[in-house]
Design a protein around this motif. Structure first.
Motif, short mmCIF file in Angstrom:
data_model
loop_
_atom_site.label_atom_id
_atom_site.label_comp_id
_atom_site.label_asym_id
_atom_site.label_seq_id
_atom_site.Cartn_x
_atom_site.Cartn_y
_atom_site.Cartn_z
N LEU B 14 0.87 -1.38 -0.11
CA LEU B 14 -0.03 -0.21 -0.11
C LEU B 14 0.90 1.25 -0.02
O LEU B 14 1.64 1.44 1.02
CB LEU B 14 -1.01 -0.04 1.14
CG LEU B 14 -1.93 -1.36 1.59
CD1 LEU B 14 -2.59 -1.21 2.79
CD2 LEU B 14 -2.70 -1.25 0.15
N PRO B 17 0.09 5.57 2.25
CA PRO B 17 -1.41 5.71 2.77
C PRO B 17 -1.84 7.28 3.26
O PRO B 17 -2.85 7.34 3.36
CB PRO B 17 -1.21 4.72 4.25
CG PRO B 17 0.18 4.37 4.25
CD PRO B 17 1.05 4.99 3.12
N ASN B 18 -0.81 8.16 3.39
CA ASN B 18 -1.24 9.40 3.95
C ASN B 18 -1.73 10.21 2.68
O ASN B 18 -2.66 11.22 3.04
CB ASN B 18 0.09 10.25 4.34
CG ASN B 18 -0.26 10.16 5.95
OD1 ASN B 18 -1.25 10.36 6.46
ND2 ASN B 18 0.91 10.38 6.59
N LYS B 19 -1.33 9.71 1.57
CA LYS B 19 -1.85 10.71 0.48
C LYS B 19 -3.41 10.50 0.20
O LYS B 19 -3.93 9.47 0.53
CB LYS B 19 -1.17 10.29 -0.87
CG LYS B 19 -0.80 11.36 -1.65
CD LYS B 19 0.20 11.07 -2.77
CE LYS B 19 0.21 9.77 -3.23
NZ LYS B 19 -0.87 9.83 -4.51
N GLU B 20 -4.12 11.62 -0.50
CA GLU B 20 -5.58 11.08 -0.75
C GLU B 20 -5.45 10.19 -2.04
O GLU B 20 -4.52 10.20 -2.73
CB GLU B 20 -5.95 12.46 -1.22
CG GLU B 20 -5.72 13.66 -0.30
CD GLU B 20 -6.83 13.39 1.13
OE1 GLU B 20 -6.48 13.95 2.18
OE2 GLU B 20 -7.62 12.32 0.84
N ILE B 21 -6.62 9.71 -2.13
CA ILE B 21 -6.78 8.62 -3.24
C ILE B 21 -6.48 9.31 -4.41
O ILE B 21 -7.27 10.42 -4.97
CB ILE B 21 -8.26 8.14 -3.36
CG1 ILE B 21 -8.46 7.51 -1.87
CG2 ILE B 21 -8.35 7.09 -4.08
CD1 ILE B 21 -7.93 5.98 -1.37
N GLN B 125 -10.97 -3.78 -8.22
CA GLN B 125 -10.96 -2.71 -7.19
C GLN B 125 -10.22 -1.52 -8.04
O GLN B 125 -10.75 -0.24 -8.10
CB GLN B 125 -10.28 -2.85 -6.02
CG GLN B 125 -10.98 -3.64 -4.80
CD GLN B 125 -10.23 -3.98 -4.08
OE1 GLN B 125 -9.34 -2.92 -3.37
NE2 GLN B 125 -10.33 -5.02 -3.09
N LEU B 128 -12.62 0.03 -10.61
CA LEU B 128 -13.39 0.95 -9.79
C LEU B 128 -12.85 2.28 -9.60
O LEU B 128 -13.50 3.46 -9.77
CB LEU B 128 -13.89 0.31 -8.60
CG LEU B 128 -15.07 -0.40 -8.50
CD1 LEU B 128 -15.31 -1.10 -7.17
CD2 LEU B 128 -16.09 0.48 -9.00
N MET B 129 -11.60 2.12 -8.96
CA MET B 129 -10.90 3.67 -8.62
C MET B 129 -10.51 4.18 -9.74
O MET B 129 -10.79 5.56 -9.97
CB MET B 129 -9.83 3.20 -8.08
CG MET B 129 -9.98 3.11 -6.46
SD MET B 129 -8.44 3.13 -5.60
CE MET B 129 -7.35 4.42 -6.38
#
Lengths: 630, 154
Positions: B14, B17-21, B125, B128-129
């Motif tokens: 991953l 993880p701190n970043k925005e999607i 997934q 989807l993103m």
């Protein structure tokens, strides 16, 4: 088995640093999202305070709602489902949020505050203590009323861990917490943690130990399997490590929530929401079957909602919400409850629209219902909701639940019929319904009638038992309902069983109208004894016998003063399950009256069933018109 | 009978993880940089000898840069140490990462089925993103990766 992370740091935002508070909030949201994605089923927001507690320290941690999470991560549900499938966690189990307080203790006076009488501690779900010196540690292990002892292993320990202290703490049911995020963050801290925590783990062998992250940011959270593996570095076997993040956490939560929500460890009071649809086909008790022992109330996020729409907020949660008992306790009069107190209506500590159910008997052990069982042979087992004691009923009946009940509560009763193995039959039917339920009741009564019609001839002696459970429903006042589910199993020599589910509700709200005292009579007591002699051991119906000996005197309310007893009837039949919702006339006597002619007509032969069947709908209808003559 | 036993770990990486999607990745995960990051981790945590004894069987067998899935092989004696070091990896290059174990198996065959399943699910997934801007070569690349899984061998 779900995985829990019970230490997610929460810093209360001081008004001075607005920027910090938004950063902190977004961090918290990100951590929660990451935890959900990694497959955790529950988290706890941990707030740390040091020193003396003041009233400012009451729990003010806002629980996150589904909408706020979905704003940040719109594709949350697919990721969550993916990981949950891999971990073996059911997809539909709700994601729970709890609140936790950690108190840092270094003097004896601060230790004294950690008892069960402290009201500030009661506002949090979980209470943890962090001892800072030897005295504090000893006191925490032996006397403090906390759930967790959390030791900061990342520095040189200021005190020694002693084996007798550790054993004493375990015996009292306190859990030790080891946080793993420091292992990830810093190399030097890694050294300290491993050497310090190894000792604790060697002594406890993983018993009463929970693992949690104290993750300062989202990069330090790890998945449940990874956490279990990190614990193996500390000397735990993989199996115990997995238990430390799942089973131990779960039992910790059960204990902590029991302490918080249950009055004297026994009675759980919940309010029944008035927002239930009036035409719902699902009986009330079906929801009670889903009683959730570790529910965190409105903190539970039901993940099914995520799939429906990304921006939906959490639906009206069907999980029961426990009443914060302390707030109610303060309002309770010291001399105990009287019905007239309820007439004025007392305030509840939660919103009227929250859907809650009240059932008093759930936490009680099943043995309670056995107490009323006069038949020693009949191993009547109450399915889920044993009947409460009379005393507890009186107490609980009088406890106010909500101040606003818009719609009349529906009481669903299903009738149980149990048969013994020898073929003697018992049918227990409870009928109390409001008039709203008349249609459904009639339908169900007809259904039960048809069930009886299919009964085959009964060879053995039959006896009818009638138990009435008084129901009293008050629209405006708090409502306590006790649902009894009784299973009636009947079978003939071929051991076929019939099951009729019967639920009896007891409600004691007062009403505006004249108050009359209704006494319940046990018609079936004699019959019961008679039956018991002939019945075999495999009888499953506790509630009927419970009701036999149960006496309730209630004051009727204006609307419906109904006394319903459970009626048990014996029949032999094929195995069937019928849910019986039947109307109950407004007066208790009508029910009695209804049953009496039924009894009178009944022969000792099987044909009674047929007659009963045909009469039952009529009797129910006619009973409504009858005047009480009791 | 083969006396030497391995463990195959299917892990997902991953990134940040701190970043925005968002759609694009800060770095591309490759076999090389994952392997390097893990070896550095083992060196720090378990030292020279730990690294040496793990190195015999340690290999990053498969990496999918689209779905961020990787398969790591380790010997049965050392796999727990390697797994712990992997969990403690904080960054690959400049990018903070998070490793999450999806599946652990003892044979390459079981590993292959698990990887195929996880990879397909993760690709769903990803689709989807990404939404509308799914390009054809991404799909092609994905098919190549799935082929690579099928021809994996110990």
């Amino acid at each position: 088995m779900g995985f829990f992370d019970l230490n997610i740091p929460y810093t209360d935002s001081t008004p001075l640093s607005k920027a910090n508070s938004t950063v902190a909030k977004s961090t918290r949201i990100k951590i929660v999202i990451k935890a959900m994605e990694l497959g955790y089923t529950g988290i706890a927001y941990n707030r740390t305070i040091r020193g003396v507690m003041s009233d400012r320290d009451r729990c003010s941690i806002p629980l996150l709602g589904l909408s706020s999470l979905l704003d940040v991560a719109p594709f949350l549900s697919s990721s969550v489902n993916f990981h949950r499938d891999l971990l073996g966690v059911p997809r539909s189990s709700p994601f729970r949020q709890y609140t936790r307080l950690t108190v840092c203790i270094d003097t004896a006076s601060q230790s004294q505050a950690l008892n069960s009488g402290n009201p500030i501690l009661k506002t949090y779900d979980i209470v943890a203590v962090r001892p800072l010196n030897q005295n504090a540690f000893d006191h925490a292990c032996e006397k403090a009323e906390v759930d967790i002892i959390s030791i900061d292993f990342s520095d040189k320990l200021p005190f020694r861990l002693k084996l007798p202290m550790v054993k004493a703490a375990i015996k009292r049911g306190i859990y030790f917490e080891i946080t793993y995020s420091d292992l990830i963050v810093d190399v030097h801290q890694r050294r300290q943690i491993i050497s310090n925590a190894k000792l604790l783990l060697d002594w406890t062998q993983g018993k009463n130990v929970i693992l949690s992250s104290a993750a300062p940011s989202v990069c330090e959270v790890r998945g449940p399997n990874d956490v279990a593996n990190l614990a193996s570095l500390l000397g735990l076997s993989m199996e115990r490590a997995k238990a430390a993040i799942s089973k131990n956490c779960r039992s910790l939560l059960t204990n902590a929530l029991r302490r918080k929500h249950f009055f004297k460890e026994v009675i759980r009071v919940e309010a029944v929401s008035s927002s239930r649809q009036s035409d719902s086909e699902i009986p009330l008790y079906a929801d009670w079957l889903k009683w959730d022992p570790i529910s965190s109330g409105e903190g539970d996020l039901l993940l099914d909602d995520m799939a429906k729409s990304f921006s939906a907020s959490t639906n009206a949660s069907k999980t029961v919400k426990a009443i914060d008992f302390d707030s109610i306790i303060d309002k309770m009069p010291s001399h105990g409850f009287q019905i007239k107190d309820l007439i004025s209506g007392s305030e509840a500590s939660f919103q009227p629209q929250t859907e809650v159910k009240s059932f008093l008997s759930t936490p009680q052990p099943i043995e309670l219902s056995v107490r009323t069982n006069q038949a020693s042979e009949n191993s009547i087992r109450h399915d889920l909701f044993p009947e409460t004691d009379d005393a507890t009923l009186d107490n609980t009946c009088s406890e106010p639940l909500t101040s606003a009940f818009g719609d009349p509560q529906k009481l669903y009763l299903a009738s149980y019929a149990t048969k013994t193995s020898t073929g003697s039959e018992e049918v227990v039917t409870d009928t109390v319904m409001t008039e709203i339920e008349s249609e459904t009741c009639n339908a169900s009564v007809a259904a039960s009638g048809s069930v009886e019609a299919e009964n085959q001839g009964l060879q053995s002696k039959k006896c009818y038992e009638q138990n009435f459970v008084l129901l009293n429903e008050n629209v405006n006042d708090g409502l306590n309902a006790v649902m009894l589910n009784e299973e009636v199993i009947s079978h003939q020599t071929s051991a076929m069983d019939i099951e009729l589910e019967a639920a009896a509700l007891e409600i004691s709200p007062p009403s505006e109208s004249s108050v009359e005292t209704i006494k319940v009579d046990d018609i079936a007591v004699d019959m019961d004894k008679e039956r018991q002699e002939t019945t075999a051991s495999s009888l499953n119906n506790m509630s009927s016998l419970e009701n036999i000996s149960e006496r309730m005197s209630l004051r009727t309310s204006e609307d419906d003063a109904v006394i319903v007893d459970q009626i048990s009837r014996q029949q032999s039949d094929d195995e069937m399950r019928v849910k019986d919702d039947s109307l109950v006339p407004n007066h208790e006597n009508q029910v009695l009256l209804m049953e009496e002619p039924k009894l009178a007509e009944a022969d000792s032969s099987m044909n009674d069933l047929g007659s009963v069947r045909s009469n039952e709908p009529c009797m129910k209808l006619s009973s409504r018109k009858n005047q009480p003559q009791y | 009978m083969v006396g030497f036993k391995n463990r195959y770990m299917v892990m997902e990486v991953l990134l940040d993880p701190n970043k925005e999607i968002s759609g694009d990745d800060p770095i591309v995960v490759t076999q090389f940089n994952i392997s390097k990051a893990i070896k550095d981790g083992i060196l720090v945590n378990f030292g020279e000898c730990g690294l040496a004894s793990s190195l015999g069987s340690f290999q990053v067998k498969y990496v999918n840069p689209i779905t961020k899935l990787c398969v790591i092989r380790a010997s049965r004696d050392e796999y727990q140490k390697i797994w712990s070091s992997i969990s403690m990896v904080r960054s690959i290059g400049n990018c903070p990462v998070l490793f999450n174990l999806l599946d652990l198996s003892g044979s390459i065959k079981a590993c292959k089925t698990a990887t195929l399943k996880c990879d397909e699910l993760k690709f769903e997934q990803y689709k989807l993103m990404v939404g509308a801007c799914l390009s054809a070569d991404v799909t092609q690349h994905m098919q190549n990766c799935l082929e690579k899984i099928r021809i994996l061998e110990h």
